[in-house]
Write an enzyme that holds these catalytic residues in place. Structure first.
Site, PDB file in Angstrom:
ATOM      1  N   ARG A   1     -12.476  -5.369  -6.123  1.00 33.31           N
ATOM      2  CA  ARG A   1     -12.327  -5.738  -4.789  1.00 33.31           C
ATOM      3  C   ARG A   1     -13.468  -6.151  -4.113  1.00 33.31           C
ATOM      4  O   ARG A   1     -14.274  -5.215  -3.740  1.00 33.31           O
ATOM      5  CB  ARG A   1     -11.141  -4.913  -4.029  1.00 33.31           C
TER       6      ARG A   1
ATOM      7  N   TYR B   1      -9.986   1.057  11.176  1.00 32.05           N
ATOM      8  CA  TYR B   1     -11.367   1.189  10.587  1.00 32.05           C
ATOM      9  C   TYR B   1     -11.850   0.141   9.459  1.00 32.05           C
ATOM     10  O   TYR B   1     -12.701   0.123   8.987  1.00 32.05           O
ATOM     11  CB  TYR B   1     -11.481   2.421  10.106  1.00 32.05           C
ATOM     12  N   LYS B   2     -11.102  -0.836   9.166  1.00 28.28           N
ATOM     13  CA  LYS B   2     -11.406  -1.780   8.433  1.00 28.28           C
ATOM     14  C   LYS B   2     -12.126  -2.969   9.057  1.00 28.28           C
ATOM     15  O   LYS B   2     -13.153  -2.803   9.519  1.00 28.28           O
ATOM     16  CB  LYS B   2     -10.161  -2.356   7.560  1.00 28.28           C
TER      17      LYS B   2
ATOM     18  N   ASP C   1       2.513  -4.959   8.922  1.00 27.69           N
ATOM     19  CA  ASP C   1       1.320  -4.100   8.920  1.00 27.69           C
ATOM     20  C   ASP C   1       0.325  -4.907   8.791  1.00 27.69           C
ATOM     21  O   ASP C   1       0.232  -5.824   7.800  1.00 27.69           O
ATOM     22  CB  ASP C   1       1.514  -3.152   7.609  1.00 27.69           C
TER      23      ASP C   1
ATOM     24  N   PHE D   1       0.851  -1.131   0.080  1.00 22.89           N
ATOM     25  CA  PHE D   1       0.102  -0.047  -0.034  1.00 22.89           C
ATOM     26  C   PHE D   1       0.785   1.132  -0.067  1.00 22.89           C
ATOM     27  O   PHE D   1       1.872   1.266   0.737  1.00 22.89           O
ATOM     28  CB  PHE D   1      -0.876   0.025   1.229  1.00 22.89           C
TER      29      PHE D   1
HETATM   30  C1  LIG Z   1      -5.468   0.892   5.079  1.00 20.45           C
HETATM   31  C2  LIG Z   1      -4.093   0.938   4.982  1.00 20.45           C
HETATM   32  C3  LIG Z   1      -3.291   1.851   5.228  1.00 20.45           C
HETATM   33  C4  LIG Z   1      -4.057   3.357   5.855  1.00 20.45           C
HETATM   34  O1  LIG Z   1      -2.911   4.272   6.399  1.00 20.45           O
HETATM   35  P1  LIG Z   1      -3.697   5.529   7.058  1.00 20.45           P
HETATM   36  O2  LIG Z   1      -2.401   6.135   7.727  1.00 20.45           O
HETATM   37  O3  LIG Z   1      -4.693   5.136   7.860  1.00 20.45           O
HETATM   38  O4  LIG Z   1      -4.366   6.284   6.087  1.00 20.45           O
HETATM   39  C5  LIG Z   1      -1.771   1.716   5.637  1.00 20.45           C
HETATM   40  N1  LIG Z   1      -1.323   0.599   4.984  1.00 20.45           N
HETATM   41  C6  LIG Z   1      -1.857  -0.338   4.632  1.00 20.45           C
HETATM   42  C7  LIG Z   1      -1.266  -1.546   4.309  1.00 20.45           C
HETATM   43  C8  LIG Z   1      -3.370  -0.244   4.552  1.00 20.45           C
HETATM   44  O5  LIG Z   1      -4.157  -1.401   4.015  1.00 20.45           O
END
Ligand SMILES: *Cc1c(COP(=O)(O)O)cnc(C)c1O
Length: 402
Positions: free
Chosen positions: A376, A227-228, A202, A133
């Protein structure tokens, strides 16, 4: 009756049976939902029913009436570690190792810099998931520059071969956000340790969907969002795990007054607090944090193993329905068939995916679109059922056919 229609009736019957046998089916009532098939809980989890009432109390009574007294009397000050301990069992951590606060991006920064600072002399390379990501990659790049390290992007499958005496830290995603591929956390962590480096995971796309086993597998540091699959609400604060035996040496690049041993001493010199508190920075975002605390109540009496079993059953059933309903060649699954390599989502490559997803949403099936050509679908076992899965595949088949 045509063959396809006979197949449809059979599959619908199976969906009914699977829903009837589903021990987690009752959990859906803990959420505010309608008749939309919501397959985007891997982007924004649905609203747990307990949250609005709790937020109302936090705002009107705790803030409105108790005001400053709430930092003590309503437990605001200790919320980051208290809520960290609610997340701990979901990721296989004993209490006292997780603090909640800041975004995932900020926690990636803390963890990667701290991991490099924990690494021995002569280690000046950070490995990062090449398919990550984007935010993790941007932050790892900046952390590398700040710590005088080189950043090396590698595919998770090639990490073992890329490790060496210069590796300081490795940052990987437990589940790939695009393809839904689950990486082998135990084996990769062991390989990184074998090379004498530190491992940062992560967990954004795994926590709340499958067992993680942070303590069991000796992970050094981990971060994740809430939040997921943890349903904490838009922008709810993330968390940071620091293994207990590393906490004394955890040297945060963002030492703030909240991570001070004596925050109200207002001293000039920084002296880090003991334990997981060291991961805190500044004043916690209480409204989001207490919404998250209420949201975590949906996990009462729920085992992550049962959630994982249902998640695999849901994704298996979705792939089966897609194979049965969608014309051959119209979509291609990017999600591994093997359970050991699958998270809780299915990614389908499809020409015109952006348009297709728009039409799916119009018809009450909500997933998301990832550029350039990926549909997705995230499966949250707490509130998605097998009937939903069948309907999603059926609507998808009708949509790609138009
Ligand atoms: C959703 C997600 C994020 C989100 O990061 P924020 O700082 O909350 O915007 C980061 N890394 C991964 C791998 C994600 O899936």
């Amino acid at each position: 009756m045509s063959e396809v229609m006979a197949g449809t009736a059979g599959i619908r019957g199976r969906a009914k049976e699977l829903d009837a046998a589903d021990e987690l089916a009752g959990l859906r009532a803990r959420f505010v939902l309608d008749d939309v098939v919501y397959l985007d809980g891997n982007s924004l989890g649905a609203l747990p029913a307990a949250v609005p009432g709790r937020l109302d109390d936090v705002v009107r009574r705790q803030w409105g009436e108790l005001r400053i007294r709430s930092w003590e009397e309503s437990g605001w000050w200790t919320a980051p570690e208290r809520i960290g301990d609610l997340i701990a069992p979901l990721v296989g951590a004993a209490p006292g190792q997780i603090v909640v606060g800041d975004s995932t991006s900020v926690n990636v920064f803390k963890a990667v810099v701290a991991a490099v600072r924990l690494a021995g002399e002569g280690r000046d390379e950070i490995l990062v998931d090449a398919t990550t990501f984007p935010t993790d990659g941007y932050i790892a790049e900046s952390a590398a520059r700040m710590t005088g390290c080189a950043l090396r992007p590698v595919a998770p499958g090639e990490v073992a071969g890329a490790l060496g005496p210069r590796t300081a830290a490795v940052l990987l995603n437990h589940v790939d956000y695009r393809t839904g591929r689950l990486h082998d956390l135990p084996a990769l962590t062991a390989a990184v340790h074998e090379a004498g480096a530190r491992m940062v995971w992560d967990l954004c796309h795994s926590a709340g969907a499958l067992p993680v086993g942070l303590d069991e597998h000796g992970v050094d540091l981990a971060v994740g969002c809430t939040y997921k699959y943890l349903n904490g609400g838009p922008g709810s604060p993330a968390y940071l795990y620091v293994r207990s035996d590393l906490q004394d040496r955890f040297d945060s690049p963002l030492p703030g007054w909240n991570s001070h041993a004596e925050p109200f001493g207002m001293r000039r010199e920084f002296e880090p607090a003991p334990g997981a508190l060291r991961g805190r920075v500044g004043t916690p975002d209480i409204l989001s944090m207490l919404a998250l605390e209420a949201a975590l109540e949906v996990w009462d009496g729920v085992s992550v193993e049962a959630v994982r079993a249902k998640s695999l059953a849901l994704t298996d059933f979705f792939l089966e329905c897609v194979a049965a309903y969608v014309p051959d060649g119209a979509v291609e699954s990017l999600t591994p068939a093997a359970h050991a390599e699958r998270g809780s989502q299915v990614a389908l490559r499809c020409p015109d995916a952006g348009e297709v997803m728009k039409r799916l949403i119009e018809r009450g099936v909500v997933g998301d679109f990832r550029r350039p050509d990926v549909l997705r679908f995230g499966f949250t076992p707490l509130y998605v059922g097998f009937g939903d899965v069948e309907r999603a595949a059926r609507v998808l088949a009708e949509t790609v056919g138009t």
